[in-house]
Design an enzyme around this catalytic site. Structure first.
Site, PDB file in Angstrom:
ATOM      1  N   GLU A 179       0.982  -0.736   0.147  1.00  0.00           N
ATOM      2  CA  GLU A 179       0.115   0.207  -0.016  1.00  0.00           C
ATOM      3  C   GLU A 179       0.691   1.574   0.305  1.00  0.00           C
ATOM      4  O   GLU A 179       1.222   1.987   1.247  1.00  0.00           O
ATOM      5  CB  GLU A 179      -1.008  -0.154   1.268  1.00  0.00           C
ATOM      6  CG  GLU A 179      -1.723   1.469   1.186  1.00  0.00           C
ATOM      7  CD  GLU A 179      -2.735   1.090   2.624  1.00  0.00           C
ATOM      8  OE1 GLU A 179      -3.918   2.677   2.715  1.00  0.00           O
ATOM      9  OE2 GLU A 179      -2.939   0.295   3.650  1.00  0.00           O
ATOM     10  N   LYS A 216      -3.452  -2.397  -3.055  1.00  0.00           N
ATOM     11  CA  LYS A 216      -3.484  -1.373  -2.296  1.00  0.00           C
ATOM     12  C   LYS A 216      -2.808   1.051  -2.511  1.00  0.00           C
ATOM     13  O   LYS A 216      -2.579   1.113  -1.959  1.00  0.00           O
ATOM     14  CB  LYS A 216      -4.059  -1.096  -0.990  1.00  0.00           C
ATOM     15  CG  LYS A 216      -5.564  -0.790  -0.367  1.00  0.00           C
ATOM     16  CD  LYS A 216      -5.528  -0.601   1.011  1.00  0.00           C
ATOM     17  CE  LYS A 216      -6.606   0.224   1.718  1.00  0.00           C
ATOM     18  NZ  LYS A 216      -7.018  -0.789   3.241  1.00  0.00           N
TER      19      LYS A 216
END
Length: 297
Positions: A179, A216
Protein backbone atom coordinates in the site's frame (compact mmCIF):
# COMPACT_ATOMS: atom_id res chain seq x y z
CA UNK A 1 -8.07 -27.34 -2.12
CA UNK A 2 -6.38 -25.94 0.99
CA UNK A 3 -7.99 -23.10 2.96
CA UNK A 4 -5.19 -20.80 1.73
CA UNK A 5 -5.87 -21.67 -1.92
CA UNK A 6 -9.61 -21.29 -1.37
CA UNK A 7 -9.06 -17.85 0.14
CA UNK A 8 -6.66 -16.85 -2.65
CA UNK A 9 -9.21 -17.84 -5.30
CA UNK A 10 -11.87 -15.83 -3.49
CA UNK A 11 -9.60 -12.78 -3.36
CA UNK A 12 -8.62 -13.00 -7.02
CA UNK A 13 -12.01 -13.74 -8.58
CA UNK A 14 -14.73 -12.93 -6.02
CA UNK A 15 -17.16 -10.04 -6.33
CA UNK A 16 -17.10 -7.63 -3.42
CA UNK A 17 -14.62 -5.53 -1.47
CA UNK A 18 -12.23 -5.58 1.49
CA UNK A 19 -13.29 -3.90 4.72
CA UNK A 20 -10.41 -2.04 6.40
CA UNK A 21 -10.98 -2.42 10.16
CA UNK A 22 -7.40 -1.68 11.11
CA UNK A 23 -7.29 1.79 12.68
CA UNK A 24 -4.53 1.71 15.26
CA UNK A 25 -2.65 3.90 17.74
CA UNK A 26 -3.04 7.51 16.68
CA UNK A 27 -6.05 6.97 14.41
CA UNK A 28 -8.14 5.12 17.02
CA UNK A 29 -9.44 8.19 18.95
CA UNK A 30 -10.47 9.75 15.62
CA UNK A 31 -12.28 6.56 14.55
CA UNK A 32 -14.04 6.38 17.92
CA UNK A 33 -15.06 10.04 17.75
CA UNK A 34 -16.56 9.40 14.31
CA UNK A 35 -18.46 6.54 15.98
CA UNK A 36 -19.79 8.87 18.68
CA UNK A 37 -17.44 7.84 21.51
CA UNK A 38 -15.83 10.85 23.20
CA UNK A 39 -12.34 10.60 24.70
CA UNK A 40 -13.92 11.26 28.11
CA UNK A 41 -15.78 7.93 27.82
CA UNK A 42 -12.65 5.80 28.18
CA UNK A 43 -9.61 5.95 30.43
CA UNK A 44 -6.28 4.85 29.01
CA UNK A 45 -5.21 2.71 26.09
CA UNK A 46 -6.78 -0.57 27.25
CA UNK A 47 -10.26 0.97 27.54
CA UNK A 48 -9.80 2.80 24.22
CA UNK A 49 -8.97 -0.43 22.41
CA UNK A 50 -11.84 -2.13 24.23
CA UNK A 51 -14.23 0.43 22.74
CA UNK A 52 -12.85 0.03 19.22
CA UNK A 53 -13.11 -3.77 19.52
CA UNK A 54 -16.79 -3.41 20.46
CA UNK A 55 -17.31 -1.22 17.39
CA UNK A 56 -15.56 -3.70 15.09
CA UNK A 57 -17.47 -6.60 16.61
CA UNK A 58 -20.74 -4.78 15.93
CA UNK A 59 -19.72 -4.26 12.29
CA UNK A 60 -18.47 -7.84 11.74
CA UNK A 61 -21.59 -9.43 13.30
CA UNK A 62 -24.04 -7.21 11.38
CA UNK A 63 -26.38 -9.10 9.01
CA UNK A 64 -24.91 -7.61 5.80
CA UNK A 65 -21.26 -8.19 6.75
CA UNK A 66 -20.89 -11.52 4.93
CA UNK A 67 -19.05 -12.87 1.90
CA UNK A 68 -22.04 -11.98 -0.29
CA UNK A 69 -20.48 -8.51 -0.55
CA UNK A 70 -17.43 -8.43 1.74
CA UNK A 71 -14.52 -10.53 0.45
CA UNK A 72 -11.96 -9.73 3.12
CA UNK A 73 -11.27 -7.69 6.25
CA UNK A 74 -8.04 -6.09 7.46
CA UNK A 75 -7.48 -6.34 11.21
CA UNK A 76 -5.31 -4.44 13.66
CA UNK A 77 -3.02 -6.74 15.69
CA UNK A 78 -5.06 -6.27 18.89
CA UNK A 79 -8.22 -7.17 16.99
CA UNK A 80 -6.56 -10.34 15.70
CA UNK A 81 -5.71 -11.26 19.29
CA UNK A 82 -9.27 -10.53 20.42
CA UNK A 83 -12.38 -12.70 20.16
CA UNK A 84 -15.95 -12.47 18.92
CA UNK A 85 -18.44 -14.73 20.71
CA UNK A 86 -15.50 -16.64 22.23
CA UNK A 87 -13.89 -17.31 18.82
CA UNK A 88 -10.62 -15.64 17.68
CA UNK A 89 -11.58 -12.75 15.38
CA UNK A 90 -9.85 -13.99 12.22
CA UNK A 91 -11.31 -17.46 12.67
CA UNK A 92 -14.77 -15.95 13.23
CA UNK A 93 -14.46 -13.92 10.03
CA UNK A 94 -13.64 -16.95 7.90
CA UNK A 95 -15.74 -19.65 9.55
CA UNK A 96 -18.87 -17.64 10.42
CA UNK A 97 -18.86 -14.93 7.71
CA UNK A 98 -16.83 -16.41 4.85
CA UNK A 99 -14.59 -13.30 4.94
CA UNK A 100 -10.82 -13.61 4.31
CA UNK A 101 -8.73 -12.20 7.23
CA UNK A 102 -5.75 -9.87 6.73
CA UNK A 103 -3.45 -8.27 9.31
CA UNK A 104 -2.05 -4.72 9.30
CA UNK A 105 1.65 -5.15 10.11
CA UNK A 106 3.22 -1.71 9.68
CA UNK A 107 4.10 0.28 12.80
CA UNK A 108 3.19 3.66 11.36
CA UNK A 109 5.00 6.22 9.24
CA UNK A 110 8.44 7.78 9.49
CA UNK A 111 8.89 11.54 9.12
CA UNK A 112 8.48 13.02 5.65
CA UNK A 113 11.61 12.96 3.49
CA UNK A 114 11.91 13.41 -0.30
CA UNK A 115 8.17 14.05 -0.44
CA UNK A 116 7.23 10.65 1.05
CA UNK A 117 6.81 8.84 4.36
CA UNK A 118 8.41 5.42 4.57
CA UNK A 119 7.30 2.78 7.06
CA UNK A 120 8.90 2.73 10.50
CA UNK A 121 11.08 -0.28 11.41
CA UNK A 122 9.21 -3.47 12.34
CA UNK A 123 11.30 -5.43 14.86
CA UNK A 124 10.17 -9.03 15.31
CA UNK A 125 8.19 -9.07 12.07
CA UNK A 126 9.09 -12.68 11.19
CA UNK A 127 7.75 -13.92 14.54
CA UNK A 128 4.53 -11.93 14.12
CA UNK A 129 3.96 -13.30 10.59
CA UNK A 130 4.56 -16.89 11.77
CA UNK A 131 2.11 -16.44 14.65
CA UNK A 132 -0.47 -14.73 12.44
CA UNK A 133 -0.49 -17.61 9.97
CA UNK A 134 -0.10 -20.58 12.31
CA UNK A 135 -2.06 -19.46 15.38
CA UNK A 136 -4.72 -17.19 13.90
CA UNK A 137 -5.24 -18.34 10.31
CA UNK A 138 -4.41 -14.96 8.75
CA UNK A 139 -4.26 -15.05 4.92
CA UNK A 140 -2.39 -11.85 4.14
CA UNK A 141 -0.97 -8.60 5.44
CA UNK A 142 -1.30 -4.88 4.79
CA UNK A 143 1.51 -2.35 5.03
CA UNK A 144 1.14 1.40 4.30
CA UNK A 145 3.48 4.18 3.17
CA UNK A 146 2.43 7.64 1.95
CA UNK A 147 3.51 9.64 -1.10
CA UNK A 148 2.94 13.40 -0.84
CA UNK A 149 4.77 14.65 -3.93
CA UNK A 150 5.89 13.49 -7.38
CA UNK A 151 9.45 13.00 -6.16
CA UNK A 152 11.01 10.15 -8.18
CA UNK A 153 13.69 9.37 -5.57
CA UNK A 154 11.15 9.30 -2.74
CA UNK A 155 8.65 7.16 -4.66
CA UNK A 156 11.37 4.66 -5.61
CA UNK A 157 12.36 4.39 -1.93
CA UNK A 158 8.73 3.73 -0.95
CA UNK A 159 8.24 0.99 -3.55
CA UNK A 160 11.63 -0.61 -2.82
CA UNK A 161 10.78 -0.79 0.90
CA UNK A 162 7.28 -2.12 0.22
CA UNK A 163 8.48 -4.96 -2.00
CA UNK A 164 11.37 -5.82 0.33
CA UNK A 165 8.86 -6.28 3.16
CA UNK A 166 6.55 -8.08 0.73
CA UNK A 167 9.24 -10.73 0.16
CA UNK A 168 9.39 -11.36 3.91
CA UNK A 169 5.59 -11.74 3.99
CA UNK A 170 5.58 -14.15 1.01
CA UNK A 171 8.37 -16.19 2.64
CA UNK A 172 6.10 -16.59 5.69
CA UNK A 173 3.38 -18.09 3.48
CA UNK A 174 1.14 -15.02 3.39
CA UNK A 175 0.00 -12.62 0.66
CA UNK A 176 1.07 -8.98 1.18
CA UNK A 177 -1.16 -6.03 0.34
CA UNK A 178 1.41 -3.47 -0.77
CA UNK A 179 0.00 0.00 0.00
CA UNK A 180 1.93 3.04 -1.27
CA UNK A 181 -0.86 5.59 -0.74
CA UNK A 182 -0.76 8.81 -2.79
CA UNK A 183 -2.19 11.72 -0.79
CA UNK A 184 -5.47 12.77 -2.45
CA UNK A 185 -4.61 16.41 -1.67
CA UNK A 186 -1.21 16.32 -3.37
CA UNK A 187 -0.70 19.11 -5.92
CA UNK A 188 1.24 16.60 -8.04
CA UNK A 189 -1.02 13.58 -7.53
CA UNK A 190 -1.36 12.57 -11.21
CA UNK A 191 2.40 12.86 -11.82
CA UNK A 192 3.16 10.89 -8.66
CA UNK A 193 0.82 8.11 -9.80
CA UNK A 194 2.59 7.78 -13.16
CA UNK A 195 5.97 7.42 -11.42
CA UNK A 196 4.47 4.99 -8.89
CA UNK A 197 2.94 2.79 -11.59
CA UNK A 198 6.29 2.47 -13.39
CA UNK A 199 8.17 1.61 -10.18
CA UNK A 200 5.59 -1.02 -9.17
CA UNK A 201 5.69 -2.59 -12.65
CA UNK A 202 9.49 -2.98 -12.41
CA UNK A 203 9.20 -4.86 -9.13
CA UNK A 204 6.32 -7.04 -10.33
CA UNK A 205 8.31 -8.09 -13.40
CA UNK A 206 11.18 -9.16 -11.12
CA UNK A 207 9.03 -11.39 -8.88
CA UNK A 208 9.44 -15.15 -9.37
CA UNK A 209 6.41 -17.26 -10.24
CA UNK A 210 4.35 -17.98 -7.12
CA UNK A 211 5.45 -14.83 -5.26
CA UNK A 212 2.06 -13.15 -5.59
CA UNK A 213 1.03 -9.82 -4.10
CA UNK A 214 -1.96 -7.52 -3.86
CA UNK A 215 -1.84 -3.76 -4.36
CA UNK A 216 -3.78 -1.13 -2.39
CA UNK A 217 -3.66 2.19 -4.20
CA UNK A 218 -5.29 5.60 -4.10
CA UNK A 219 -8.05 5.93 -6.73
CA UNK A 220 -6.03 7.41 -9.63
CA UNK A 221 -6.58 10.78 -11.30
CA UNK A 222 -6.53 9.04 -14.70
CA UNK A 223 -9.28 6.42 -14.92
CA UNK A 224 -7.99 2.91 -15.59
CA UNK A 225 -4.36 3.89 -14.87
CA UNK A 226 -3.71 0.71 -12.88
CA UNK A 227 -5.50 -1.75 -15.20
CA UNK A 228 -2.17 -3.08 -16.52
CA UNK A 229 -0.99 -3.76 -12.97
CA UNK A 230 -4.25 -5.61 -12.23
CA UNK A 231 -3.60 -7.86 -15.24
CA UNK A 232 -0.03 -8.70 -14.15
CA UNK A 233 0.36 -12.44 -13.43
CA UNK A 234 1.92 -11.71 -10.00
CA UNK A 235 -1.02 -9.57 -8.86
CA UNK A 236 -3.90 -11.27 -7.03
CA UNK A 237 -6.04 -8.10 -6.93
CA UNK A 238 -5.77 -4.30 -6.99
CA UNK A 239 -7.83 -2.62 -4.29
CA UNK A 240 -8.54 1.06 -3.70
CA UNK A 241 -8.29 3.09 -0.51
CA UNK A 242 -10.84 5.84 0.14
CA UNK A 243 -8.11 8.30 1.18
CA UNK A 244 -10.41 10.70 3.01
CA UNK A 245 -13.10 10.96 0.35
CA UNK A 246 -16.70 10.66 1.58
CA UNK A 247 -18.43 7.32 0.90
CA UNK A 248 -20.40 8.73 -2.05
CA UNK A 249 -17.40 10.47 -3.66
CA UNK A 250 -15.12 7.45 -3.13
CA UNK A 251 -17.72 5.14 -4.67
CA UNK A 252 -18.32 7.49 -7.61
CA UNK A 253 -14.58 7.63 -8.37
CA UNK A 254 -14.07 3.88 -7.85
CA UNK A 255 -16.93 3.01 -10.23
CA UNK A 256 -14.79 4.47 -13.05
CA UNK A 257 -11.94 2.03 -12.32
CA UNK A 258 -12.86 -1.24 -14.07
CA UNK A 259 -10.17 -3.36 -12.42
CA UNK A 260 -10.09 -2.02 -8.86
CA UNK A 261 -12.28 -3.01 -5.93
CA UNK A 262 -12.66 -1.10 -2.67
CA UNK A 263 -10.72 -1.48 0.54
CA UNK A 264 -12.40 1.29 2.50
CA UNK A 265 -12.12 2.17 6.18
CA UNK A 266 -13.62 5.55 7.03
CA UNK A 267 -16.08 5.37 4.12
CA UNK A 268 -17.38 2.00 5.37
CA UNK A 269 -18.08 3.33 8.87
CA UNK A 270 -19.45 6.72 7.76
CA UNK A 271 -22.50 7.74 9.77
CA UNK A 272 -22.34 4.79 12.20
CA UNK A 273 -22.79 5.62 15.89
CA UNK A 274 -22.55 3.73 19.15
CA UNK A 275 -25.81 5.41 20.18
CA UNK A 276 -27.83 4.01 17.25
CA UNK A 277 -30.28 1.18 17.81
CA UNK A 278 -29.17 -2.12 16.28
CA UNK A 279 -31.87 -1.68 13.62
CA UNK A 280 -30.64 1.79 12.60
CA UNK A 281 -26.98 0.76 12.80
CA UNK A 282 -27.48 -2.35 10.67
CA UNK A 283 -29.57 -0.46 8.10
CA UNK A 284 -26.97 2.28 7.65
CA UNK A 285 -24.04 -0.15 7.56
CA UNK A 286 -25.97 -2.26 5.05
CA UNK A 287 -26.45 0.82 2.88
CA UNK A 288 -22.73 1.68 3.04
CA UNK A 289 -21.79 -1.93 2.25
CA UNK A 290 -24.14 -1.97 -0.74
CA UNK A 291 -22.79 1.32 -2.15
CA UNK A 292 -19.19 0.11 -1.83
CA UNK A 293 -20.09 -3.29 -3.28
CA UNK A 294 -21.83 -1.76 -6.31
CA UNK A 295 -18.85 0.54 -6.95
CA UNK A 296 -16.53 -2.49 -6.78
CA UNK A 297 -18.38 -4.48 -9.45
Amino acid sequence: MSVFEEQKTKMSTGQGFIAALDQSGGSTPKALLQYGVEESEYDGEAEMFGEIHKMRTRIITAPDFTDGKVLGAILFERTMRGEIDGIPTAQYLWEKRGVVPFLKIDKGLADKENGVQLMKPMPGIEDLLKEAKESFGIFGTKERSVIHEANAEGIKAVVDQQFELGKTVVAAGLVPIIEPEVDINSATKAEAEEILKAEIAKHLDALPEGDDVMLKLTIPSVDGLYDELADHPRVVRVVALSGGYSTDVACEKLAKQPKMIASFSRALAEGLSKKQSDGDFNALLGSNIDKIYQASL
